[in-house]
Write an enzyme that holds these catalytic residues in place. Structure first.
Site, PDB file in Angstrom:
ATOM      1  N   GLU A   1       3.556   1.627   9.792  1.00 41.57           N
ATOM      2  CA  GLU A   1       4.137   2.975   9.678  1.00 41.57           C
ATOM      3  C   GLU A   1       5.139   3.246  10.789  1.00 41.57           C
ATOM      4  O   GLU A   1       6.186   3.859  10.577  1.00 41.57           O
ATOM      5  CB  GLU A   1       3.032   4.044   9.711  1.00 41.57           C
ATOM      6  CG  GLU A   1       2.072   4.009   8.533  1.00 41.57           C
ATOM      7  CD  GLU A   1       2.709   4.447   7.209  1.00 41.57           C
ATOM      8  OE1 GLU A   1       3.895   4.821   7.198  1.00 41.57           O
ATOM      9  OE2 GLU A   1       2.008   4.375   6.181  1.00 41.57           O
TER      10      GLU A   1
ATOM     11  N   ASP B   1       3.258  -3.657  -2.483  1.00 45.52           N
ATOM     12  CA  ASP B   1       4.599  -3.224  -2.918  1.00 45.52           C
ATOM     13  C   ASP B   1       5.790  -3.713  -2.088  1.00 45.52           C
ATOM     14  O   ASP B   1       6.615  -4.511  -2.536  1.00 45.52           O
ATOM     15  CB  ASP B   1       4.642  -1.687  -3.056  1.00 45.52           C
ATOM     16  CG  ASP B   1       3.987  -0.923  -1.891  1.00 45.52           C
ATOM     17  OD1 ASP B   1       3.633  -1.555  -0.883  1.00 45.52           O
ATOM     18  OD2 ASP B   1       3.845   0.314  -1.989  1.00 45.52           O
TER      19      ASP B   1
ATOM     20  N   THR C   1      12.316   0.342   3.670  1.00 43.95           N
ATOM     21  CA  THR C   1      11.400   0.930   2.684  1.00 43.95           C
ATOM     22  C   THR C   1      11.174   2.420   2.928  1.00 43.95           C
ATOM     23  O   THR C   1      10.557   3.102   2.116  1.00 43.95           O
ATOM     24  CB  THR C   1      10.060   0.153   2.640  1.00 43.95           C
ATOM     25  OG1 THR C   1       9.350   0.511   1.455  1.00 43.95           O
ATOM     26  CG2 THR C   1       9.218   0.444   3.876  1.00 43.95           C
TER      27      THR C   1
ATOM     28  N   ARG D   1       9.085   3.872   9.829  1.00 50.34           N
ATOM     29  CA  ARG D   1       9.581   5.240  10.055  1.00 50.34           C
ATOM     30  C   ARG D   1      10.376   5.343  11.349  1.00 50.34           C
ATOM     31  O   ARG D   1      11.505   5.835  11.359  1.00 50.34           O
ATOM     32  CB  ARG D   1       8.416   6.230  10.086  1.00 50.34           C
ATOM     33  CG  ARG D   1       7.650   6.257   8.772  1.00 50.34           C
ATOM     34  CD  ARG D   1       6.593   7.343   8.774  1.00 50.34           C
ATOM     35  NE  ARG D   1       5.596   7.089   7.747  1.00 50.34           N
ATOM     36  CZ  ARG D   1       5.032   8.000   6.978  1.00 50.34           C
ATOM     37  NH1 ARG D   1       5.354   9.265   7.110  1.00 50.34           N
ATOM     38  NH2 ARG D   1       4.132   7.689   6.081  1.00 50.34           N
TER      39      ARG D   1
ATOM     40  N   GLU E   1       9.557   7.332  -4.629  1.00 47.98           N
ATOM     41  CA  GLU E   1       9.936   6.053  -5.234  1.00 47.98           C
ATOM     42  C   GLU E   1      10.645   6.183  -6.584  1.00 47.98           C
ATOM     43  O   GLU E   1      11.621   5.478  -6.855  1.00 47.98           O
ATOM     44  CB  GLU E   1       8.701   5.147  -5.379  1.00 47.98           C
ATOM     45  CG  GLU E   1       8.180   4.576  -4.072  1.00 47.98           C
ATOM     46  CD  GLU E   1       7.342   5.541  -3.224  1.00 47.98           C
ATOM     47  OE1 GLU E   1       7.087   6.675  -3.697  1.00 47.98           O
ATOM     48  OE2 GLU E   1       6.937   5.169  -2.109  1.00 47.98           O
TER      49      GLU E   1
HETATM   50  C1  DMJ Z   1       6.846   5.607   2.558  1.00 45.99           C
HETATM   51  O1  DMJ Z   1       6.354   5.690   3.849  1.00 45.99           O
HETATM   52  C2  DMJ Z   1       7.447   4.243   2.268  1.00 45.99           C
HETATM   53  O2  DMJ Z   1       8.295   4.340   1.169  1.00 45.99           O
HETATM   54  C3  DMJ Z   1       6.397   3.199   2.019  1.00 45.99           C
HETATM   55  O3  DMJ Z   1       6.968   1.970   1.645  1.00 45.99           O
HETATM   56  C4  DMJ Z   1       5.444   3.647   0.940  1.00 45.99           C
HETATM   57  N1  DMJ Z   1       4.930   4.972   1.142  1.00 45.99           N
HETATM   58  C5  DMJ Z   1       5.797   6.041   1.584  1.00 45.99           C
HETATM   59  C6  DMJ Z   1       6.374   6.910   0.500  1.00 45.99           C
HETATM   60  O4  DMJ Z   1       5.637   7.066  -0.618  1.00 45.99           O
END
Ligand code: DMJ
Length: 441
Positions: free
Chosen positions: A97, A224, A420, A101, A336
């Site tokens: 995370e 994912d 992501t 982020r 997403e």
């Molecule tokens: C985000 O922190 C990122 O996209 C991660 O890859 C998956 N979960 C959340 C959003 O849903």
């Protein structure tokens, strides 16, 4: 039913998104300034780690504010980060995370502003995260203490192991310190080497022993973005190992995990179907398919995702696609499906994706807007609200809506790869040396 054309023009929709972003940001500024996130109903702040803020929302939001031209807000966020953000904290943080982020947010904002403090913060953070890779296999532990470097969390998963290479690789490029890229890429390769005979990965693996502790395979949470980063690593760094690992992975996924117009849960060794569950997290996959060049599959899957959204007028966390019933009713403001609409619109120029976006944006405003921001839903069936505005709402959900409605006018899609968490990282073909092949077979 998917409409063929939007009611409002795309430019008007982009302006509405910008106004709602300002609304959400003002809620954070008013009630959670200096903290990680806003609880918009109780109008209180939320911090992830023992009340020690890492400025999650400002760092995650800064490039969104810049891209939308919200200059005053972006300046305030950047000043706060420059003056207050410190990683010298005695807290054990989740590497995945923090990387997607904070490291991702600092790097993309550095590339947009050239503010050297942002790169210095990213470099400091990267150094503090490096101990995660000191496992017997080279696959990272899940947690690390930012001050002491003490690690914990041996049971990890492909997403947390494999979703680091874009950020660590960009940090290497910008600091000329190869160690970041080398460690993150090695983790990805070590994971890939433990795929099953039919090419799939499981849901949980022990990073000390290298043994799988769950052999369920799918494209949802926990797996994912491993696939996403194989492809994006190839695109961002011209990395041929990543290209080859992506090709093997996507072939196996499309052969065994695909189930008609959906993707389900299967046994990683035999490919035997286990469950027909699909959810909001899996909705990133049309974007990955489109970026990988498979538009027919991408279009079919996005249509499935939108059917899931329309079951209750906003997206449930998970459904059983065999019965089309909700299995997890929450909506935590996820991005997403919107990200995928943006990619599909970019590649097809089909106005139906703007119309799809308009429907989703109207639903979001209708059910999740509060007087002081936006909030999660506990249930898409009852529409009962939660009390949380996660940082990815500003980083991703609103950004992807805005980009969908403004497309290449705001940001040149081909010049960046999004991490992501929707942080755009510059593609520097000339500056980034393709890494030597590691013979990943
Ligand atoms: C985000 O922190 C990122 O996209 C991660 O890859 C998956 N979960 C959340 C959003 O849903």
């Amino acid at each position: 039913m998917l409409l063929a054309a939007a009611v409002l023009t795309a430019a008007t929709l982009a302006e509405r998104v910008r106004a709602e972003t300002l609304h959400a940001w003002r809620g954070y500024e008013t009630y959670a300034w200096g903290h990680d996130e806003l609880r918009p109903l109780s109008k209180t702040p939320r911090d992830w780690y023992d009340g020690q803020s890492l400025l999650m929302t400002p760092v995650d939001s800064l490039d969104t504010l810049i891209l939308m031209g919200l200059h005053d807000e972006a300046d305030r966020a950047r000043t706060l980060i420059d003056e207050k953000l410190s990683f010298d904290k005695d807290i054990s943080v989740q590497n995945f995370e923090i990387t997607i982020r904070l490291l991702g947010g600092l790097l993309s904002s550095y590339e947009l502003t050239h503010d050297p403090k942002l790169l210095a913060l990213a470099d400091d953070l990267g150094t503090r995260l490096l101990p995660v890779f000191d496992s017997p296999t080279g696959m990272p532990y899940r947690f690390v203490n930012l001050r002491t470097g003490k690690t914990s969390g041996t049971k990890s998963n492909p997403a947390e192991i494999g979703t680091l290479v874009l950020e660590f690789g960009t940090l290497s490029r910008l600091t000329n310190k190869p160690v970041y890229f080398e460690k993150a890429k090695n983790a990805l390769v070590q994971l890939y080497k433990r795929r099953s005979k039919i090419g799939l990965v499981g849901e949980e693996i022990d990073v000390d022993s290298g043994e799988w502790t769950s052999r369920v395979s799918h494209i949802g949470g926990g797996i994912d973005s491993y696939y996403e980063y194989l492809l994006k690593c190839a695109k961002l760094f011209g990395d041929r190992d990543c290209q080859s690992m992506w090709e093997t992975g996507i072939r196996a996924v499309n052969k065994y995990v695909a189930d008609g117009d959906w993707y389900g849960d299967v046994d990683m060794d035999t490919g035997k179907p286990l469950k027909g569950e699909f959810g909001a997290l899996q909705a990133f996959f049309p974007a990955a398919l489109a970026l990988g060049g498979d538009l027919p599959r991408a279009k079919r899957l996005e249509a499935s995702c939108f059917r899931m959204w329309q079951l209750h007028g906003i997206e449930p966390e998970a459904i059983d696609y065999r019965t089309m019933t909700v299995t997890e009713p929450g909506y935590p403001l996820r991005p997403e499906i919107i990200e995928s609409a943006y990619y599909l619109h970019h590649f097809t120029h089909d106005a139906r994706y703007v119309a799809m976006g308009e429907t989703m944006f109207n639903d979001l405003v209708k059910f999740c807007r509060t007087d002081d921001g936006y909030t999660t839903l506990k249930s898409v069936i009852t529409k009962e609200k939660g009390d949380w505005m996660p940082s990815f709402f500003l980083a991703e959900t609103l950004k992807y809506f805005y980009l969908l409605f403004s497309d290449d006018n705001t940001l040149h899609f081909n010049d960046v790869i999004f991490n992501t968490e929707a942080h755009p990282l510059e593609r520097r073909a000339a500056g980034s040396r393709p890494a030597p092949m590691q013979h990943v077979h």
